[in-house]
Design a protein around this motif. Structure first.
Motif, PDB file in Angstrom:
ATOM      1  N   SER A  71      26.771  73.737 -84.534  1.00  0.00           N
ATOM      2  CA  SER A  71      26.790  74.340 -85.879  1.00  0.00           C
ATOM      3  C   SER A  71      27.982  75.275 -86.014  1.00  0.00           C
ATOM      4  N   GLU A  72      28.300  75.983 -84.938  1.00  0.00           N
ATOM      5  CA  GLU A  72      29.458  76.887 -84.976  1.00  0.00           C
ATOM      6  C   GLU A  72      30.756  76.088 -85.147  1.00  0.00           C
ATOM      7  N   GLN A  73      30.798  74.902 -84.527  1.00  0.00           N
ATOM      8  CA  GLN A  73      31.993  74.062 -84.700  1.00  0.00           C
ATOM      9  C   GLN A  73      32.094  73.541 -86.125  1.00  0.00           C
ATOM     10  N   VAL A  74      30.940  73.114 -86.666  1.00  0.00           N
ATOM     11  CA  VAL A  74      30.930  72.621 -88.050  1.00  0.00           C
ATOM     12  C   VAL A  74      31.393  73.743 -88.981  1.00  0.00           C
ATOM     13  N   ALA A  75      30.855  74.948 -88.766  1.00  0.00           N
ATOM     14  CA  ALA A  75      31.208  76.091 -89.627  1.00  0.00           C
ATOM     15  C   ALA A  75      32.702  76.395 -89.537  1.00  0.00           C
ATOM     16  N   THR A  76      33.251  76.310 -88.334  1.00  0.00           N
ATOM     17  CA  THR A  76      34.688  76.564 -88.148  1.00  0.00           C
ATOM     18  C   THR A  76      35.510  75.565 -88.961  1.00  0.00           C
ATOM     19  N   LYS A  77      35.158  74.292 -88.846  1.00  0.00           N
ATOM     20  CA  LYS A  77      35.896  73.239 -89.561  1.00  0.00           C
ATOM     21  C   LYS A  77      35.759  73.403 -91.066  1.00  0.00           C
ATOM     22  N   LEU A  78      34.548  73.750 -91.522  1.00  0.00           N
ATOM     23  CA  LEU A  78      34.331  73.902 -92.966  1.00  0.00           C
ATOM     24  C   LEU A  78      35.211  75.017 -93.520  1.00  0.00           C
ATOM     25  N   ARG A  79      35.265  76.126 -92.804  1.00  0.00           N
ATOM     26  CA  ARG A  79      36.109  77.244 -93.258  1.00  0.00           C
ATOM     27  C   ARG A  79      37.577  76.835 -93.318  1.00  0.00           C
ATOM     28  N   GLU A  80      38.015  76.123 -92.276  1.00  0.00           N
ATOM     29  CA  GLU A  80      39.411  75.665 -92.257  1.00  0.00           C
ATOM     30  C   GLU A  80      39.731  74.794 -93.471  1.00  0.00           C
ATOM     31  N   HIS A  81      38.723  74.070 -93.937  1.00  0.00           N
ATOM     32  CA  HIS A  81      38.948  73.160 -95.061  1.00  0.00           C
ATOM     33  C   HIS A  81      38.606  73.786 -96.406  1.00  0.00           C
TER      34      HIS A  81
ATOM     35  N   GLU B 255      37.248  74.177 -80.879  1.00  0.00           N
ATOM     36  CA  GLU B 255      37.578  75.522 -81.327  1.00  0.00           C
ATOM     37  C   GLU B 255      36.482  76.102 -82.221  1.00  0.00           C
ATOM     38  N   ILE B 256      36.152  77.342 -81.940  1.00  0.00           N
ATOM     39  CA  ILE B 256      35.157  78.029 -82.754  1.00  0.00           C
ATOM     40  C   ILE B 256      35.739  79.372 -83.173  1.00  0.00           C
ATOM     41  N   SER B 257      35.703  79.626 -84.469  1.00  0.00           N
ATOM     42  CA  SER B 257      36.217  80.901 -84.957  1.00  0.00           C
ATOM     43  C   SER B 257      35.241  82.014 -84.571  1.00  0.00           C
ATOM     44  N   PRO B 258      35.752  83.157 -84.051  1.00  0.00           N
ATOM     45  CA  PRO B 258      34.847  84.259 -83.667  1.00  0.00           C
ATOM     46  C   PRO B 258      33.956  84.680 -84.838  1.00  0.00           C
ATOM     47  N   ALA B 259      34.448  84.474 -86.054  1.00  0.00           N
ATOM     48  CA  ALA B 259      33.703  84.919 -87.240  1.00  0.00           C
ATOM     49  C   ALA B 259      32.395  84.152 -87.433  1.00  0.00           C
ATOM     50  N   VAL B 260      32.289  82.943 -86.895  1.00  0.00           N
ATOM     51  CA  VAL B 260      31.082  82.144 -87.146  1.00  0.00           C
ATOM     52  C   VAL B 260      30.168  82.058 -85.921  1.00  0.00           C
ATOM     53  N   ARG B 261      30.505  82.764 -84.855  1.00  0.00           N
ATOM     54  CA  ARG B 261      29.649  82.726 -83.655  1.00  0.00           C
ATOM     55  C   ARG B 261      28.292  83.341 -83.966  1.00  0.00           C
ATOM     56  N   HIS B 262      27.253  82.899 -83.263  1.00  0.00           N
ATOM     57  CA  HIS B 262      25.900  83.389 -83.548  1.00  0.00           C
ATOM     58  C   HIS B 262      25.749  84.854 -83.168  1.00  0.00           C
TER      59      HIS B 262
ATOM     60  N   VAL C 260      27.826  87.734 -77.416  1.00  0.00           N
ATOM     61  CA  VAL C 260      27.463  86.642 -76.503  1.00  0.00           C
ATOM     62  C   VAL C 260      27.966  85.328 -77.108  1.00  0.00           C
ATOM     63  N   ALA C 261      28.673  84.535 -76.307  1.00  0.00           N
ATOM     64  CA  ALA C 261      29.193  83.262 -76.831  1.00  0.00           C
ATOM     65  C   ALA C 261      28.730  82.087 -75.984  1.00  0.00           C
ATOM     66  N   PHE C 262      28.384  80.994 -76.657  1.00  0.00           N
ATOM     67  CA  PHE C 262      28.059  79.752 -75.948  1.00  0.00           C
ATOM     68  C   PHE C 262      29.344  78.942 -75.768  1.00  0.00           C
ATOM     69  N   VAL C 263      29.566  78.465 -74.558  1.00  0.00           N
ATOM     70  CA  VAL C 263      30.729  77.623 -74.286  1.00  0.00           C
ATOM     71  C   VAL C 263      30.245  76.305 -73.683  1.00  0.00           C
ATOM     72  N   PRO C 264      30.297  75.196 -74.441  1.00  0.00           N
ATOM     73  CA  PRO C 264      29.862  73.912 -73.882  1.00  0.00           C
ATOM     74  C   PRO C 264      30.805  73.498 -72.766  1.00  0.00           C
TER      75      PRO C 264
END
Ligand code: 5AD
Ligand code: SF4
Length: 444
Positions: free
Chosen positions: A20-30, A137-144, A148-152
């Protein structure tokens, strides 16, 4: 076109949170806007979980709720993640208000898929895999969390435990290079994050195609080399989940002993305490081998807290076999235990077995194991009273704005009275009280 606002709801595990954080990052970029609440969002995306039937049912309930909850213009509803991957097209029929279905590999493509729906295409579907070389890539702004950050580190699973849907919903194992992972962690550190959790369905089988980033780090397996590489970044805290007994090498414990910032917590699901059931689940190990891993963890000179998952009422599980599970739980004295009633998943090998353990019996076994675990846990938690623990203050406590909440290095929740200025810091807390699933203490 005007800016659309998108609200994302996430169900299930950390991997879904990360997607979800990746989706949010991409959505913001677009150029999409992210909305915290669903009430006025133009688009609602449900990132779904299919691990058990209940999780899956939630999605369809939620879609109906969204539809009924809006008097005026209906939002565009998309179903993402595991349920989307497994159910595909059929979601459009069972929930006609859904306009987008996108599987577990489509995070990168969500903006263009939404553009297609907006362009007038109905029923847009994408069940394709992640593109080769796609960035995480995940923008710090959309992390949960800001701290604390999740890194796959690895996606998918090759184990095919007979009850489990994950190999079907998330496909075969794919490891990211250590170079990318370490780069992520270094960036997170520069951005002020205090803890990373390396995540994957089975992190112990981490095996990148190239060694890039692991050079110079010792270790019995690529995973324990990765742990050393990540610990060497100097990130304040490093946790990892989930481990798998057969792949849990003792060198992981050694790495934890070598690096203070590798946290003293291991989540090692056992699923059953009976060898016949373990075989029927195709776990690839016996109870005795599990206990050897437990001994390696418990005999460490660091005090490592051990947590686990157990499934009760697997098809054919007898009373006696369930009692073996009780005995195993007694021996292991887990610091935390997630208990699940077996849930049949279509397409898995276990779904072909006759499930002769009644619903009531599953409930009885669930409660009986839960009772035992609560007694064990109460002892474990009481043992912390009077001790000093290090807590990463992550935010306000759920109950009161004058208390903060965080986790210890051994992953226990601690609430304590302190002012908000401590949020984001690692503080020392004296434990004064033990609750069932958390500790309470005083800031030192
Ligand atoms: N039924 C019940 N529990 C399950 N889990 C996975 N698949 C099922 C299933 N079909 C549990 C396992 C796993 C956890 C994430 O979910 O215990 O470790
Ligand atoms: Fe499922 Fe087994 Fe893989 Fe865990 S290890 S995700 S339980 S198949």
């Amino acid at each position: 076109m005007s800016k659309l606002s998108v609200h994302i709801e996430t169900f299930g595990c950390q991997m879904n949170v990360s997607d979800s954080e990746q989706v949010a990052t991409k959505l913001r970029e677009h150029g999409f806007e992210l909305a915290d609440a669903d009430a006025s969002a133009d688009v609602i995306l449900l990132n779904t979980c299919s691990i058990r039937e209940k999780a899956e049912q939630k999605v369809f309930r939620r879609v109906n709720e969204i539809k009924r909850g809006r008097a005026g213009r209906q939002p565009l509803v998309g179903v993402l993640g595991c349920v989307a991957q497994l159910e595909g097209e059929s979601i459009f029929n069972s929930s006609p208000s859904v306009q987008l279905v996108a599987g577990t590999g489509a995070a990168d493509r969500i903006p263009s898929l939404l553009d297609r729906v907006r362009g007038g295409e109905s029923r847009v579907i994408d069940l394709g895999g992640r593109e080769e070389g796609a960035d995480f890539e995940i923008s710090p702004a959309v992390r949960h969390s800001k701290h604390v950050a999740f890194v796959p580190i690895i996606e998918g699973c090759n184990k095919f435990c007979t009850y489990c849907i994950v190999p079907y919903s998330r496909g075969r194992e794919r490891s990211r290079t250590a170079f990318e992972i370490v780069e992520d962690v270094e960036k997170l550190r520069a951005d002020g994050f205090k803890e990373v959790q390396l995540i994957g369905q089975n992190v112990n089988s981490y095996r990148p195609r190239v060694e890039k980033g692991l050079e110079g780090f010792s270790g019995a397996t690529p995973f324990s080399r990765l742990l050393r590489a990540v610990a060497s970044t100097g990130m304040t805290r490093v946790k990892f989940t989930t481990s798998f007994p057969r792949d849990f090498h003792a060198d992981i414990v050694k790495a934890i002993e070598e690096y203070e910032n590798l946290c003293n917590w291991v989540h090692l699901p056992v699923q059953s305490g009976n060898n016949r059931i373990l075989r029927a689940m195709r776990r690839g190990h016996k109870v005795e081998e599990y206990l050897e891993r437990v001994a390696a963890v418990k005999n460490s000179r660091r005090e490592i807290s051990l947590t686990s998952d157990i499934i009760v009422g697997f098809p054919g599980e007898t009373d006696e076999e369930f009692e073996d599970t009780l005995r195993l739980a007694e021996k292991c004295e887990f610091h935390g235990l997630y208990i699940f009633k077996y849930s049949e998943r279509r397409g898995t090998p276990a779904a072909r077995l006759k499930d002769d353990v009644t619903k009531d019996e599953k409930t009885r076994r669930f409660l009986s194991l839960e009772n035992l675990q609560m007694a064990i846990q109460s002892k474990v938690y009481k043992d912390y009273v009077g001790r000093m623990v290090e807590v990463l203050a992550e935010g306000f406590s759920a109950r009161s704005d004058s208390d903060l909440k965080g986790h210890t290095t051994c992953n226990k929740v601690v609430n304590f009275a302190a002012s908000p200025e401590f949020i984001g810091k690692v503080v020392r807390v004296r434990v004064t009280e033990a609750k069932a699933h958390s500790l309470f203490g005083q800031l030192l």
